[in-house]
Design a protein around this motif. Structure first.
Motif, PDB file in Angstrom:
ATOM      1  N   ALA A 298     -18.935 -58.588 -34.711  1.00 31.28           N
ATOM      2  CA  ALA A 298     -20.361 -58.286 -34.826  1.00 31.28           C
ATOM      3  C   ALA A 298     -21.198 -59.062 -33.815  1.00 31.28           C
ATOM      4  O   ALA A 298     -22.409 -58.832 -33.708  1.00 31.28           O
ATOM      5  N   GLU A 299     -20.580 -59.963 -33.073  1.00 29.66           N
ATOM      6  CA  GLU A 299     -21.305 -60.790 -32.110  1.00 29.66           C
ATOM      7  C   GLU A 299     -20.971 -60.361 -30.679  1.00 29.66           C
ATOM      8  O   GLU A 299     -20.064 -59.561 -30.450  1.00 29.66           O
ATOM      9  N   THR A 300     -21.688 -60.918 -29.736  1.00 27.72           N
ATOM     10  CA  THR A 300     -21.450 -60.614 -28.331  1.00 27.72           C
ATOM     11  C   THR A 300     -20.065 -61.088 -27.915  1.00 27.72           C
ATOM     12  O   THR A 300     -19.680 -62.229 -28.185  1.00 27.72           O
ATOM     13  N   SER A 301     -19.305 -60.239 -27.265  1.00 25.11           N
ATOM     14  CA  SER A 301     -17.971 -60.594 -26.818  1.00 25.11           C
ATOM     15  C   SER A 301     -18.045 -61.598 -25.670  1.00 25.11           C
ATOM     16  O   SER A 301     -18.881 -61.472 -24.774  1.00 25.11           O
ATOM     17  N   LEU A 302     -17.168 -62.608 -25.711  1.00 23.28           N
ATOM     18  CA  LEU A 302     -17.078 -63.606 -24.644  1.00 23.28           C
ATOM     19  C   LEU A 302     -15.696 -63.501 -24.012  1.00 23.28           C
ATOM     20  O   LEU A 302     -14.700 -63.963 -24.571  1.00 23.28           O
ATOM     21  N   ASP A 303     -15.637 -62.852 -22.850  1.00 25.60           N
ATOM     22  CA  ASP A 303     -14.366 -62.661 -22.167  1.00 25.60           C
ATOM     23  C   ASP A 303     -13.992 -63.909 -21.382  1.00 25.60           C
ATOM     24  O   ASP A 303     -14.841 -64.739 -21.044  1.00 25.60           O
ATOM     25  N   LEU A 304     -12.714 -64.002 -21.063  1.00 25.39           N
ATOM     26  CA  LEU A 304     -12.189 -65.182 -20.404  1.00 25.39           C
ATOM     27  C   LEU A 304     -11.738 -64.858 -18.985  1.00 25.39           C
ATOM     28  O   LEU A 304     -11.026 -63.878 -18.761  1.00 25.39           O
ATOM     29  N   ASP A 305     -12.160 -65.671 -18.029  1.00 21.27           N
ATOM     30  CA  ASP A 305     -11.712 -65.583 -16.643  1.00 21.27           C
ATOM     31  C   ASP A 305     -10.807 -66.772 -16.355  1.00 21.27           C
ATOM     32  O   ASP A 305     -11.142 -67.913 -16.715  1.00 21.27           O
ATOM     33  N   VAL A 306      -9.665 -66.515 -15.692  1.00 22.14           N
ATOM     34  CA  VAL A 306      -8.702 -67.575 -15.415  1.00 22.14           C
ATOM     35  C   VAL A 306      -8.286 -67.519 -13.950  1.00 22.14           C
ATOM     36  O   VAL A 306      -7.961 -66.448 -13.431  1.00 22.14           O
ATOM     37  N   ALA A 307      -8.281 -68.679 -13.303  1.00 25.70           N
ATOM     38  CA  ALA A 307      -7.775 -68.808 -11.938  1.00 25.70           C
ATOM     39  C   ALA A 307      -6.573 -69.746 -11.957  1.00 25.70           C
ATOM     40  O   ALA A 307      -6.595 -70.783 -12.636  1.00 25.70           O
ATOM     41  N   LEU A 308      -5.533 -69.380 -11.209  1.00 27.95           N
ATOM     42  CA  LEU A 308      -4.313 -70.177 -11.116  1.00 27.95           C
ATOM     43  C   LEU A 308      -4.051 -70.509  -9.648  1.00 27.95           C
ATOM     44  O   LEU A 308      -4.025 -69.625  -8.795  1.00 27.95           O
ATOM     45  N   HIS A 309      -3.832 -71.770  -9.375  1.00 26.53           N
ATOM     46  CA  HIS A 309      -3.602 -72.211  -8.006  1.00 26.53           C
ATOM     47  C   HIS A 309      -2.601 -73.360  -8.042  1.00 26.53           C
ATOM     48  O   HIS A 309      -2.364 -73.970  -9.093  1.00 26.53           O
ATOM     49  N   CYS A 310      -2.017 -73.665  -6.911  1.00 31.25           N
ATOM     50  CA  CYS A 310      -1.042 -74.756  -6.832  1.00 31.25           C
ATOM     51  C   CYS A 310      -1.304 -75.538  -5.554  1.00 31.25           C
ATOM     52  O   CYS A 310      -1.517 -74.954  -4.484  1.00 31.25           O
ATOM     53  N   GLY A 311      -1.320 -76.864  -5.666  1.00 32.32           N
ATOM     54  CA  GLY A 311      -1.561 -77.673  -4.484  1.00 32.32           C
ATOM     55  C   GLY A 311      -1.608 -79.148  -4.801  1.00 32.32           C
ATOM     56  O   GLY A 311      -1.396 -79.566  -5.951  1.00 32.32           O
ATOM     57  N   ASP A 312      -1.897 -79.949  -3.781  1.00 34.18           N
ATOM     58  CA  ASP A 312      -1.992 -81.396  -3.943  1.00 34.18           C
ATOM     59  C   ASP A 312      -3.372 -81.777  -4.460  1.00 34.18           C
ATOM     60  O   ASP A 312      -4.396 -81.245  -4.009  1.00 34.18           O
ATOM     61  N   VAL A 313      -3.397 -82.732  -5.388  1.00 33.81           N
ATOM     62  CA  VAL A 313      -4.654 -83.222  -5.939  1.00 33.81           C
ATOM     63  C   VAL A 313      -4.582 -84.746  -6.052  1.00 33.81           C
ATOM     64  O   VAL A 313      -3.500 -85.324  -6.143  1.00 33.81           O
ATOM     65  N   PHE A 314      -5.752 -85.385  -6.031  1.00 38.74           N
ATOM     66  CA  PHE A 314      -5.838 -86.809  -6.314  1.00 38.74           C
ATOM     67  C   PHE A 314      -6.089 -86.976  -7.797  1.00 38.74           C
ATOM     68  O   PHE A 314      -7.020 -86.406  -8.355  1.00 38.74           O
ATOM     69  N   TYR A 315      -5.259 -87.782  -8.448  1.00 38.16           N
ATOM     70  CA  TYR A 315      -5.311 -87.971  -9.888  1.00 38.16           C
ATOM     71  C   TYR A 315      -5.585 -89.438 -10.150  1.00 38.16           C
ATOM     72  O   TYR A 315      -4.733 -90.290  -9.923  1.00 38.16           O
ATOM     73  N   GLY A 316      -6.811 -89.759 -10.581  1.00 34.67           N
ATOM     74  CA  GLY A 316      -7.107 -91.165 -10.793  1.00 34.67           C
ATOM     75  C   GLY A 316      -8.524 -91.422 -11.222  1.00 34.67           C
ATOM     76  O   GLY A 316      -9.220 -90.538 -11.713  1.00 34.67           O
ATOM     77  N   ASN A 317      -8.965 -92.679 -11.035  1.00 32.30           N
ATOM     78  CA  ASN A 317     -10.264 -93.148 -11.510  1.00 32.30           C
ATOM     79  C   ASN A 317     -11.359 -92.845 -10.495  1.00 32.30           C
ATOM     80  O   ASN A 317     -11.277 -93.255  -9.335  1.00 32.30           O
ATOM     81  N   ILE A 318     -12.377 -92.154 -10.961  1.00 31.83           N
ATOM     82  CA  ILE A 318     -13.491 -91.758 -10.107  1.00 31.83           C
ATOM     83  C   ILE A 318     -14.783 -92.008 -10.874  1.00 31.83           C
ATOM     84  O   ILE A 318     -14.862 -91.734 -12.076  1.00 31.83           O
ATOM     85  N   GLY A 319     -15.798 -92.523 -10.190  1.00 34.59           N
ATOM     86  CA  GLY A 319     -17.085 -92.690 -10.845  1.00 34.59           C
ATOM     87  C   GLY A 319     -17.797 -93.946 -10.415  1.00 34.59           C
ATOM     88  O   GLY A 319     -17.547 -94.508  -9.349  1.00 34.59           O
ATOM     89  N   ALA A 320     -18.713 -94.426 -11.277  1.00 28.90           N
ATOM     90  CA  ALA A 320     -19.460 -95.647 -11.021  1.00 28.90           C
ATOM     91  C   ALA A 320     -18.689 -96.832 -11.593  1.00 28.90           C
ATOM     92  O   ALA A 320     -17.745 -96.670 -12.366  1.00 28.90           O
ATOM     93  N   ALA A 321     -19.119 -98.030 -11.231  1.00 30.26           N
ATOM     94  CA  ALA A 321     -18.387 -99.220 -11.655  1.00 30.26           C
ATOM     95  C   ALA A 321     -18.294 -99.327 -13.173  1.00 30.26           C
ATOM     96  O   ALA A 321     -17.275 -99.748 -13.718  1.00 30.26           O
ATOM     97  N   GLY A 322     -19.362 -98.938 -13.867  1.00 25.63           N
ATOM     98  CA  GLY A 322     -19.367 -99.076 -15.311  1.00 25.63           C
ATOM     99  C   GLY A 322     -19.081 -97.806 -16.077  1.00 25.63           C
ATOM    100  O   GLY A 322     -19.118 -97.805 -17.311  1.00 25.63           O
ATOM    101  N   ARG A 323     -18.803 -96.706 -15.380  1.00 22.61           N
ATOM    102  CA  ARG A 323     -18.546 -95.435 -16.068  1.00 22.61           C
ATOM    103  C   ARG A 323     -17.597 -94.616 -15.227  1.00 22.61           C
ATOM    104  O   ARG A 323     -17.986 -94.035 -14.220  1.00 22.61           O
TER     105      ARG A 323
END
Length: 394
Positions: A298-323
Motif C-alpha cells: 500500500a506504500e510507495t515502492s522503493l527499488d534497489l540499485d546495485v553496482a559491483l566493481h573490483c579493484g584496489d582500495v585503501f582500508y584504514g583510519n581516515i578523518g580528524a584527530a579526534g574523530r
C-alpha cells in the motif's frame, strides 16, 4: 586468600566469558562443601538485539547462556525477584522456598522443580554514571538441602561476591567493546581497531569486490513521510545487509539509504570467488528488497540499485584527530558509486564492471561503454542477463 578468591582474580585478568567464570565459581563452592544446586547471573548490556544476558549454572546440567531481547526483558524483569528488590530498595534477600507463604515468583517454581529449597538473591551496583545501562549485576544461588543455606555458607558466598562482580564486570566491558565495534564499524574493522590500528592515516591497501547499493526514490519519500519511515528503512537495509554477511562480505558504511560493502580478495578467497560472492549477495538483496516492497504494497515502492566493481582500495583510519572513520577509499570506490548512478538511466537493477563480469558465475549481458562522472576513460559495463529489467513489486 583462598584458592577460590585467587582463581576469581585470575579470571578477572585473563577470563574470556562470564559463563566460564560463573560455572567455575559454582563448582569450586561445591568443592568447598556448600550444597549449591543452582547459580544465576544476569548482566545488562548495550546491544541492539539483547538487553540482558542470563547465565544459569546447575549442578546437573552445567552452564546455559541466554540473550534476552529488549522487549522480553522489559516485562520479565518487573515480575522477577530482582524487580521486586529494586522497587523496595533491597540489595539482598533470602527466600525459603519450603515456606508456603513465600512470594510467588515464577522462577521459584523452576527452582523447586529442580529440588531447590531456597533462593539467595543479591544486587551488585556499579554506579557508573557514564554508562547508566550497565548499572549492575543480579546474582542468585539456591541450595537443595532441607532448610536451605546455613549462615556460614551465606557468609562464604557473600565474601566472594565482590570479586565475582568485578571479574564479571571486566569481562563484560571487554565483550561490550568488541560487540559495539562489530556493530558500528564492522567485524574486520573492529578487530583491527582493537589490535591497535588507531592512528590517523594508518591502514593497508587491499583488493576487494565492492558492492554499492542504494534505494531508488527514498530521498523523495523522506521529504513527505514521518518518523515511521525509519522502521521501513531498517527493513530495506536489512534486506541489503544480510546477504552480504551470508556471502562472507562486510558492510563498511551506511550512507543514508545506501550501503557500501566489500568482499576482500585473500589467500583463502580468489578474485573469482570474491566477485561471485558479491554477485550472489546482490541477487539475494534484490529479491529480499522486493519482498519488503510486497509487504508494504500500500506504500510507495522503493527499488534497489546495485553496482559491483573490483579493484584496489585503501582500508584504514581516515578523518580528524579526534574523530576517525575506519573505511575504504580510492578510485574503485568512486567508480562503484558512479556506476550505481547509471542504474536508472540504463533501466537496470544491477550494473557491474568488466572486472566483475569477466568472472561472473551467472550469465551477463553488455551495456556498452559509458562515461562515469569524474573518470577520464569510458568503462565497459554489464548487467545480469536475467536481471536487466528492474526488480520491483508486481
Amino acid at each position: 586468600m583462598s584458592n577460590l578468591e585467587s582463581w576469581i582474580i585470575e579470571q578477572g585478568f585473563k577470563g574470556s566469558t562470564v559463563g566460564a567464570l560463573l560455572s567455575g565459581c559454582a563448582e569450586r563452592l561445591v568443592g568447598e562443601g556448600i550444597p549449591l544446586l543452582r547459580a544465576y547471573m544476569a548482566l545488562p548490556t548495550v546491544n541492539p538485539t539483547f538487553r540482558v544476558y542470563n547465565h544459569v549454572w546447575t549442578r546437573m546440567s552445567g552452564i546455559l547462556v541466554e540473550g534476552v531481547s529488549h522487549e522480553r526483558n522489559d516485562g520479565a524483569f518487573e515480575i522477577s525477584p530482582f524487580g521486586y528488590m529494586l522497587r523496595t530498595g533491597l540489595m539482598e534477600q533470602h527466600w525459603r522456598l519450603e515456606d508456603l507463604e513465600t512470594q510467588p515468583f515464577e522462577v521459584f517454581d523452576d527452582v523447586r522443580r529442580d529440588g531447590g529449597t531456597d533462593y539467595l538473591a543479591r544486587l551488585i551496583s556499579f554506579e557508573n554514571t557514564t554508562a547508566p545501562d550497565l548499572r549492575g549485576i543480579a546474582v542468585s544461588f539456591s541450595s537443595d538441602r532441607a532448610g536451605g543455606f546455613l549462615p556460614d555458607e551465606i557468609a562464604r558466598i557473600d565474601a566472594v561476591l565482590p570479586l565475582l562482580g568485578l571479574a564479571a564486570y571486566r569481562i563484560t566491558l571487554l565483550n561490550l567493546t568488541v560487540d559495539m565495534l562489530d556493530t558500528y564499524v564492522g567485524l574486520s574493522a573492529g578487530r583491527r581497531v582493537l589490535s591497535g590500528e588507531i592512528r590517523r592515516g594508518s591502514g593497508t591497501t587491499l583488493t576487494a569486490a565492492l558492492l554499492f547499493a542504494d534505494l531508488r526514490g527514498f530521498t523523495t519519500l523522506a521529504d513527505t513521510a514521518g518518523m515511521d519511515l525509519i522502521a521501513r528503512l531498517d527493513q530495506h537495509l536489512e534486506a541489503m545487509v544480510e546477504p552480504v554477511a551470508e556471502q562472507g562480505g562486510e558492510v563498511l558504511k551506511f550512507m543514508g539509504d545506501g550501503v557500501l560493502a566489500a568482499f576482500p580478495i585473500t589467500a583463502e578467497r580468489t578474485r573469482e570467488e570474491a566477485c561471485a560472492s558479491a554477485i550472489r549477495a546482490a541477487q539475494s538483496a534484490l529479491e529480499r528488497n522486493a519482498a519488503v516492497n510486497r509487504l508494504r504494497a500500500a506504500e510507495t515502492s522503493l527499488d534497489l540499485d546495485v553496482a559491483l566493481h573490483c579493484g584496489d582500495v585503501f582500508y584504514g583510519n581516515i578523518g580528524a584527530a579526534g574523530r576517525l572513520d575506519f573505511t575504504v577509499i580510492g578510485p574503485a570506490v568512486n567508480e562503484a558509486s558512479r556506476m550505481e548512478a547509471l542504474c536508472q538511466p540504463l533501466g537496470c537493477s544491477v550494473i557491474m564492471s568488466e572486472s566483475v563480469a569477466s568472472v561472473s558465475p551467472v550469465p551477463v549481458q553488455p551495456l556498452g561503454r559509458h562515461r562515469l562522472r569524474g573518470v577520464a576513460a569510458e568503462r565497459e559495463l554489464f548487467t545480469l542477463s536475467f536481471s536487466g529489467a528492474r526488480v520491483s513489486r508486481p
